[in-house]
Design an enzyme around this catalytic site. Structure first.
Site, PDB file in Angstrom:
ATOM      1  N   HIS A  37       4.705  22.251 -80.237  1.00  0.00           N
ATOM      2  CA  HIS A  37       6.066  22.492 -80.712  1.00  0.00           C
ATOM      3  C   HIS A  37       6.901  21.206 -80.638  1.00  0.00           C
ATOM      4  O   HIS A  37       7.719  20.934 -81.521  1.00  0.00           O
ATOM      5  CB  HIS A  37       6.751  23.576 -79.871  1.00  0.00           C
ATOM      6  N   ASP A 152      -1.376  27.238 -88.232  1.00  0.00           N
ATOM      7  CA  ASP A 152      -1.244  28.516 -88.940  1.00  0.00           C
ATOM      8  C   ASP A 152      -1.253  28.221 -90.442  1.00  0.00           C
ATOM      9  O   ASP A 152      -0.217  28.265 -91.109  1.00  0.00           O
ATOM     10  CB  ASP A 152       0.040  29.227 -88.517  1.00  0.00           C
TER      11      ASP A 152
END
Length: 283
Positions: A37, A152
């Site tokens: 992140h 993803d």
């Protein structure tokens, strides 16, 4: 760093930023932040004057209630990490703030095809939940750019299509997968692994790399490649869930015209469903 929990306060801050002519980047997250992140945050900072990170565990994208219940909520630790990264604004709303009348009757955004294929087939409603919350965040934050991880892969493709179809004037930036030294893709789900399972986990990337090597060597019997990979995963201690080799640009079956393939792997290790992917240039 400003932490905002309500829509009116967020709108107020966004109006101020717009009046000041600031270029705004959005990093949507569900919290439980890790170095992957932080890489998204760094990329956002490189593209904009102001970085907004959203932290919201979105109930609409969980197909199993038990997964929603056990998802880690670590807001204080997350904000400490983001403050060190000099993030400008954290938007951390409650479920009630986002879905005041619940999720059952809430208007949703669906991306036909991409939302129900591959990962979407095994997680009904998941991508509809993703596209709904991301479109809502886009509407609220009005970012110039938004950063998403390439781990993803299908989600990123879905967001790109949604942005194109809905006419959002937002640049979508895909950020490469960040890995541990042993190859394991960084993920919030890794926190579900026991110490012993963590030792096994890098085997997922090894199998992924083995598939890539075969494709680069010219092997094209995809069914056989996938069958062998599934067996290898099971032998390493995983429960193979899904292995796909698709055209990287369309996510459809690989054809003679495909220039790039993406290998998509999902496997269970204990209670953690791990996913990973790898791009391969096809000769």
């Amino acid at each position: 760093m400003l932490i905002i929990e309500t829509l009116p306060l967020l709108r107020q801050q966004i109006r101020r930023l717009r009046m000041e002519g600031k270029r705004v980047a959005l990093v949507p997250t569900m919290g439980n932040l890790h170095d992957g992140h932080m890489k998204l945050v760094d990329e956002a900072k490189a593209h904009a004057d102001v970085v907004v990170v959203s932290i919201f565990v979105n109930p609409m994208q969980f197909d199993r209630p038990e997964d929603l219940a056990r998802y880690p909520r670590t807001l204080q630790e997350d904000c400490e990490k983001l403050n060190k990264r000099k993030v400008d604004l954290v938007f951390a709303p409650s479920v009630k703030e986002i879905y005041p009348n619940g999720t059952e009757t809430h208007t949703y955004v669906d991306v036909p095809g991409l939302s129900t294929m591959l990962e979407g087939a095994s997680r009904p409603g998941h991508f509809r939940g993703v596209s709904t919350i991301v479109s809502k965040l886009f509407n609220l934050v009005q970012p110039d750019i938004a950063c998403f991880g390439e781990k993803d892969f299908q989600q990123l493709a879905l967001i790109r299509k949604m942005v194109a179809d809905m006419g959002f004037d937002i640049e979508i930036v895909g950020v490469p997968i960040m890995r541990a030294k042993d190859g394991l893709a960084l993920s919030s789900r890794n926190g579900y692994l026991t110490a012993e399972q963590r030792k096994i986990a890098p085997g997922l990337y090894k199998v992924l790399s083995s598939i890539a090597d075969k494709l680069q060597a010219g092997e094209r019997d995809l069914d056989e490649i996938i069958a062998i990979a599934g067996q290898e995963l099971n032998e390493k201690g995983f429960r193979s869930d899904d292995i796909q080799i698709r055209d990287a640009d369309t996510l459809l079956e690989v054809s003679e015209n495909s220039k790039r393939a993406v290998i998509l792997v999902a496997a269970w290790l204990g209670d953690a469903r791990l996913i990973d992917n790898k791009l391969v240039e096809l000769a």
